[in-house]
Write an enzyme that holds these catalytic residues in place. Sequence first.
Site, short mmCIF file in Angstrom:
data_model
loop_
_atom_site.label_atom_id
_atom_site.label_comp_id
_atom_site.label_asym_id
_atom_site.label_seq_id
_atom_site.Cartn_x
_atom_site.Cartn_y
_atom_site.Cartn_z
CB THR A 176 42.41 38.68 32.64
OG1 THR A 176 43.87 39.20 32.00
CG2 THR A 176 42.31 37.12 31.83
CE1 TYR A 177 35.20 36.92 37.16
CE2 TYR A 177 34.57 39.25 36.85
CZ TYR A 177 34.41 37.84 37.26
OH TYR A 177 33.29 37.50 37.85
CB CYS A 178 36.34 42.87 32.48
SG CYS A 178 36.22 43.61 34.02
CB SER A 186 37.17 35.52 31.17
OG SER A 186 36.46 36.10 32.36
CB THR A 223 30.35 41.18 34.28
OG1 THR A 223 31.43 41.38 33.25
CG2 THR A 223 28.96 42.17 33.92
#
Length: 179
Positions: free
Chosen positions: A19-21, A23, A179
């Site tokens: 989810t972080y990637c 985003s 990232t």
Amino acid sequence: GTLDVASTNVESSFSSFYTYCASKLCQILMTGALQRRLKGSGITMTTVHPGTVKTMIGSESVLGRAWMKFLTPVLRTPLQGAASILYACLNPELEGQEHLYIADCRPTETKAHASDPANQEEMFDYSVSLLRDYIRSEGAQLLGIDLSSVASPAAGAPLPESDRPGKTVLKQSDETSST
């Protein structure tokens, strides 16, 4: 990995790392789409990658805490992570340059899927469909959005299959996933 734009609500399964990637990829896609709409307005869009910074991300799990402890020697401090952000904001040489991606205090190329205008437009269209009821007329006019032609999904629900803008599945590179 892949990113299905219409699954960005992550309702069926959740992985904090994925989810972080995703985003981060969405930020790059939206920056490109917004820059095209703001061309000639004097407003420029920049995406900044601060590097891998020691934060509380992942601290909700034992595995995440162990992983962060293992990586601590190579992680940047929050102050070090802020360097690229400050560079993007304060460097007069960047003034007027459009749709920059800054990493390690220098403009850097993104992967092809992140700079692909078709992928950027799909992300923009999907975002507008979700935010339709919250976009004010001044913003819509500035961005060239005809709100009367944008379908609005039920609160918090993804768009029905038939109303989704395209069905493209964006490829996510290894670089973007870090990232």
